[in-house]
Write a protein that holds these residues in place. Structure first.
Motif, PDB file in Angstrom:
ATOM      1  N   ILE A  24       0.842  -1.187   0.000  1.00  0.00           N
ATOM      2  CA  ILE A  24       0.000   0.000   0.000  1.00  0.00           C
ATOM      3  C   ILE A  24       0.882   1.242   0.000  1.00  0.00           C
ATOM      4  O   ILE A  24       1.957   1.261   0.601  1.00  0.00           O
ATOM      5  N   PRO A  25       0.466   2.303  -0.683  1.00  0.00           N
ATOM      6  CA  PRO A  25       1.303   3.506  -0.768  1.00  0.00           C
ATOM      7  C   PRO A  25       1.267   4.300   0.539  1.00  0.00           C
ATOM      8  O   PRO A  25       0.262   4.916   0.874  1.00  0.00           O
ATOM      9  N   LEU A  26       2.361   4.251   1.305  1.00  0.00           N
ATOM     10  CA  LEU A  26       2.458   4.995   2.562  1.00  0.00           C
ATOM     11  C   LEU A  26       3.601   5.990   2.471  1.00  0.00           C
ATOM     12  O   LEU A  26       4.705   5.647   2.020  1.00  0.00           O
ATOM     13  N   ASN A  27       3.329   7.217   2.874  1.00  0.00           N
ATOM     14  CA  ASN A  27       4.393   8.207   2.966  1.00  0.00           C
ATOM     15  C   ASN A  27       5.487   7.681   3.865  1.00  0.00           C
ATOM     16  O   ASN A  27       5.219   7.116   4.928  1.00  0.00           O
ATOM     17  N   ILE A  28       6.729   7.848   3.460  1.00  0.00           N
ATOM     18  CA  ILE A  28       7.854   7.296   4.220  1.00  0.00           C
ATOM     19  C   ILE A  28       7.882   7.796   5.656  1.00  0.00           C
ATOM     20  O   ILE A  28       8.377   7.125   6.559  1.00  0.00           O
ATOM     21  N   ASN A  29       7.330   8.983   5.891  1.00  0.00           N
ATOM     22  CA  ASN A  29       7.301   9.541   7.247  1.00  0.00           C
ATOM     23  C   ASN A  29       6.021   9.206   7.999  1.00  0.00           C
ATOM     24  O   ASN A  29       5.825   9.646   9.126  1.00  0.00           O
ATOM     25  N   GLN A  30       5.126   8.447   7.363  1.00  0.00           N
ATOM     26  CA  GLN A  30       3.862   8.090   7.994  1.00  0.00           C
ATOM     27  C   GLN A  30       3.662   6.580   8.062  1.00  0.00           C
ATOM     28  O   GLN A  30       2.560   6.110   8.295  1.00  0.00           O
ATOM     29  N   SER A  31       4.737   5.841   7.878  1.00  0.00           N
ATOM     30  CA  SER A  31       4.635   4.382   7.890  1.00  0.00           C
ATOM     31  C   SER A  31       5.311   3.804   9.125  1.00  0.00           C
ATOM     32  O   SER A  31       6.439   4.186   9.451  1.00  0.00           O
ATOM     33  N   PRO A  32       4.650   2.865   9.810  1.00  0.00           N
ATOM     34  CA  PRO A  32       5.307   2.190  10.934  1.00  0.00           C
ATOM     35  C   PRO A  32       6.187   1.036  10.468  1.00  0.00           C
ATOM     36  O   PRO A  32       6.809   0.361  11.291  1.00  0.00           O
ATOM     37  N   PHE A  33       6.243   0.809   9.136  1.00  0.00           N
ATOM     38  CA  PHE A  33       6.963  -0.352   8.624  1.00  0.00           C
ATOM     39  C   PHE A  33       8.402  -0.047   8.216  1.00  0.00           C
ATOM     40  O   PHE A  33       9.062  -0.876   7.603  1.00  0.00           O
ATOM     41  N   ASN A  34       8.867   1.159   8.538  1.00  0.00           N
ATOM     42  CA  ASN A  34      10.274   1.470   8.268  1.00  0.00           C
ATOM     43  C   ASN A  34      10.959   2.048   9.506  1.00  0.00           C
ATOM     44  O   ASN A  34      11.971   2.711   9.412  1.00  0.00           O
ATOM     45  N   VAL A  35      10.353   1.795  10.694  1.00  0.00           N
ATOM     46  CA  VAL A  35      10.939   2.251  11.952  1.00  0.00           C
ATOM     47  C   VAL A  35      10.885   1.090  12.947  1.00  0.00           C
ATOM     48  O   VAL A  35      10.279   0.055  12.680  1.00  0.00           O
ATOM     49  N   GLY A  36      11.490   1.282  14.090  1.00  0.00           N
ATOM     50  CA  GLY A  36      11.454   0.264  15.127  1.00  0.00           C
ATOM     51  C   GLY A  36      12.365  -0.910  14.823  1.00  0.00           C
ATOM     52  O   GLY A  36      13.223  -0.863  13.936  1.00  0.00           O
ATOM     53  N   LEU A  37      12.174  -1.997  15.574  1.00  0.00           N
ATOM     54  CA  LEU A  37      12.991  -3.204  15.407  1.00  0.00           C
ATOM     55  C   LEU A  37      12.336  -4.125  14.391  1.00  0.00           C
ATOM     56  O   LEU A  37      11.253  -4.646  14.620  1.00  0.00           O
TER      57      LEU A  37
END
Length: 817
Positions: free
Chosen positions: A449-462
């Motif tokens: 799904i198209p998510l803004n890089i700054n609004q996605s939880p899938f590119n942060v955390g562990l």
């Protein structure tokens, strides 16, 4: 024995993952049921703590100040009672240590019950300081241990003395016809039969000697007591102790060995989550420890990605369990339980999200206070968390969000919801209140799904990507199934299924059960006659929806080496678990997939023409009532030929209800015409009630009906209404015009074809109705776990029952009127 004060009963249980699995939940449940039925129930408070470590025991005694302490778990005589260490493996606690601990609570604790094998040693030590201590002087089985506990607490609840309660417990074992009636031993303060020698500090030091001779002597002593040969002990880290391991200075008797009690191996059906106390969960270092350390950090976020049946939910439950033991608040939310209409409306979805979490935290729903005004849905949801949930609880809150793949299918809510999670995570970096919110997210598919890089939880955390099991881990699992395999046999298994945890466990379960040999398994596994039939057909169905994916699969499965394919198809196949990467190239995960798909895809689309494949085949939601069984029926063409392929095409999860008339044959023989009229009368009533609850009558079984529902909650609610209405009508009828009906309800996978269903789920539901009381309802444990927080019901747990044609005992409940 009258009381004007509250008696607190602290139940502590420990079943390390590398020890024999015990029925601890059942024991706690039976104790609670017994006390709840007592007229003096308001005088008792039960505090239950599972997976107890030494620190947990000490803290629980300090926090709750109980009068009765009940330990349930393993005991190994002079070596101690078995608690857990920080890795959830066995840790032996000596009699000396326990006696010293209870000495500090001598004025508070009046009775200690050690419901564990060979625990008389610990009872002898503790009774120096505590008025009454009960231990076992021999091995005691699960059934006898539970019977003793029920008899003991029934008497306590009735106001009887500890001595009387002890006798009632022993009597309960004897009345059941079990041989362990003499196992429990009651010790009173000052009546120890020992001279104290065994409880001096120098004795503890002796037990902790690390020399090989001392260790082997102690281990042999324990196994002589339980009449098991020395080679059947299971070390924490290895199947058998080797001398170079034993000599390691860290390996004392207390922390090296987890001893298997003298009972046959209890195998678990490999399906769904692996239970927390399972012997068959394999850690994949450093993943578990990384997750435990990360989730403790303020504002933490963990994202777990792996194909289906790779262990995401099992890992999630262990993360939540770990922090729950440390005093955190935890909520596990599976998005498959969200109704379909919620997934198309952001406002309704976020309301459901907030209310679901409130319920799991046992907090009242206060949406009316916060869901008003011109603020948007996301702001209202944030306000609900910030001003209510996070403020109401003082401890950190860990949300385990499982099956978020369901949200990917609904872009109308996905972008906003995932953006909201990311915003909360960012606030947790700086704001004290939001630091208390920790997130663990699990999904199978790639995030397309198209998510803004700054609004996605899938590119942060562990990020956690669960790998297949290594050869060493598969070897460990083989040994836990008590299979004595050579390295070449283990390699043969891995060649067939790779290190896929579910596939490995299914193979070992079938072989350990004696249902087939390894050779027979290797022959049958990649066929539709093998144990992976459902697993393989599900993958075939998913592949056949995408011609590009079929072409890529043919290409990969038809090559004897790793090859490069289109990146999109490569990642999709990896998300399904069918391939593994080697650099940028992919190859089949194992021969299972290569052989099966090479054969099934040779003809193009297998047995189902492409034009007959529905656009969506989503799993049924067991709670909500959304789902696809009706859609499948509508999408199947009327002239579609009946075939195994068409059955599997519509495989789904469904709630199945079977009804049956009690003594129908006798009624029919006595007056056939009247019986037919009574059946017609009752069936019309049942059909009308089913329609109200969204049920669909599929067929008559003569004196009963087969009905399906797309929701377990609706199925049980409908069954209750049927029995209630029939009972009410019967009150005004003469006895000869009354028919009593039994009802069974199960939730499981079924195969839908036209107006009929087939499969193990249907067979089990059919067996359940025969277990119901006349005018009653019998449900499986699977149904109970789904509905218990959604319906107001009173149930009686009737335990595991062996049903005709069902290989494993099934845990059953009767719903009381």
């Amino acid at each position: 024995m009258t009381r004007d004060y509250l008696t607190k009963i602290l139940i502590v249980a420990a079943n390390p993952k590398n020890t024999e699995k015990l029925r601890l939940d059942e024991e706690v449940r039976e104790i609670q049921t017994g006390l709840e039925r007592s007229k003096s129930r308001h005088q008792f408070q039960i505090i239950s703590r599972t997976a107890v470590r030494p620190d947990d025991l000490r803290r629980a005694l300090l926090d709750y100040e109980p009068q009765i302490v009940h330990f349930s778990g393993h005991g190994v005589g002079t070596q101690g009672l078995v608690l857990l260490d920080d890795a959830s493996e066995a840790k032996l606690v000596s009699a000396v240590a326990l006696a010293r601990l209870f000495k500090l609570f001598a004025k508070q604790v009046k009775c200690v019950l050690l419901n564990a094998c060979y625990s008389q040693v610990q009872a002898e030590a503790i009774c120096q300081y505590i008025d009454y201590v009960i231990g076992m002087d021999r091995e005691i089985g699960d059934r006898a241990a539970i019977k003793f506990a029920v008899g003991f607490y029934d008497a306590i609840a009735a106001g009887r003395s500890i001595e009387d309660a002890y006798e009632f417990g022993c009597s309960a074992i004897a009345l059941e016809g079990l041989s362990e009636a003499l196992a429990p031993v009651l010790k009173k303060k000052g009546e120890s039969s020992h001279d104290g020698l065994h409880y001096r500090a120098d004795f503890l030091a002796e037990l902790n000697q690390n020399s090989q001779d001392s260790l082997e002597k102690n281990v042999e002593e324990v196994y002589r007591k339980i009449n098991k040969p020395i080679d059947e002990m299971i070390p924490v880290t290895r199947k058998f102790p080797h001398k170079n391991i034993i000599n390691h200075p860290a390996n004392s008797p207390e922390n090296y060995f987890s001893l298997k009690l003298s009972k046959p191996l209890s195998l678990e059906q490999p399906e769904g989550q692996v239970p927390l106390d399972s012997l068959f969960y394999i850690d994949r270092p450093p993943i578990e420890q990384d997750c435990y350390e990360t989730i403790r950090k303020p504002g933490a976020l963990i994202r777990i990605k792996a194909p289906r049946q790779m262990g995401k939910s099992s890992l999630m439950s262990r993360i939540l369990h770990q922090v729950k033991q440390e005093g955190y608040q935890t909520v596990e939310l599976n998005f498959q339980s969200a109704d379909a209409d919620l997934l198309s409306n952001l406002d309704l979805f976020l309301q459901w999200f907030c209310v679901s979490i409130s319920e799991e935290l046992n907090l009242p729903d206060r949406l009316d206070n916060y869901w008003k005004g011109p603020l948007g849905s996301k702001n209202k949801c944030t306000k609900y968390f910030q001003k209510y949930l996070l403020t109401e609880i003082a401890e950190p809150l860990v949300l385990g969000l499982d099956e978020v793949d369901q949200i990917f299918q609904h872009p109308e809510i996905a972008t906003d919801f995932f953006g909201l999670l990311r915003a909360w995570h960012e606030r947790g970096k700086n704001e004290a209140l939001w630091k208390n919110l920790r997130l663990a997210i699990a999904h199978s598919k790639e995030v397309y799904i198209p998510l803004n890089i700054n609004q996605s939880p899938f590119n942060v955390g562990l990020p956690i990507s669960l790998p297949e099991l290594t050869p060493a881990q598969v070897t460990d699992l083989v040994q836990r199934h008590q299979l004595n395999w050579s390295d070449s046999q283990i390699q043969d298994l891995m060649t067939m299924v790779g290190g896929h945890p579910y596939l490995v466990r299914v193979a070992l379960y079938q072989i350990a059960k004696g249902r087939m040999t390894l050779g027979e398994f290797l022959q049958i596994a990649p066929t539709e006659a093998g144990p992976y039939y459902d697993h393989l057909r599900r993958h075939l169905l998913n592949l056949e929806k995408d011609p590009d994916l079929v072409a890529a699969t043919k290409q990969v499965m038809g090559c004897d080496r790793a090859i490069e394919i289109n990146a999109a198809e490569a990642f999709k196949l990896r998300s399904m678990g069918l391939v593994k990467f080697q650099g940028n190239a992919v190859m089949p995960l194992g021969e299972l997939y290569r052989q099966y798909f090479s054969d099934r895809l040779q003809g193009g689309f297998g047995s189902i023409p492409p034009e007959n494949i529905p656009e969506k085949t989503c799993p049924l939601d067991p709670v909500s009532g959304t789902n696809q069984i009706s859609a499948i029926a509508e999408n199947m063409p009327p002239t579609a030929p009946f075939s195994v392929g068409s059955l599997v095409e519509s495989s789904t999860l469904a709630a199945i209800v079977f009804t049956d008339v009690v003594n129908s044959t006798a009624h029919m023989v006595a007056n056939q015409q009247q019986m037919l009229e009574l059946l017609k009368r009752d069936f019309e009533l049942i059909r009308e009630i089913c329609q109200r609850y969204g049920g669909r009558v599929l067929k008559s079984t003569g004196d009963g009906w087969l009905i399906y529902f797309d929701s377990a909650v609706k199925a049980v609610a409908c069954s209750q209404q049927i029995q209630k209405t029939l009972s009410k009508n019967a009150a005004s009828l003469p006895p000869d015009l009354v028919l009593e009906h039994r009802i069974g309800v199960h939730l499981g996978d079924v195969f839908f074809s036209g107006d009929d269903v087939f499969g193990a789920g249907v067979n089990l539901a059919a067996r359940l109705q025969s277990q119901a009381n006349p005018g009653g309802i019998c449900i499986s444990d699977t149904v109970y776990e789904v509905i218990k927080n959604h319906l107001s019901i009173h149930v009686t747990y009737i335990g595991p029952q062996q049903l005709k044609g069902i290989p494993e005992p099934v845990r059953l409940y009767q719903i009381n009127p």
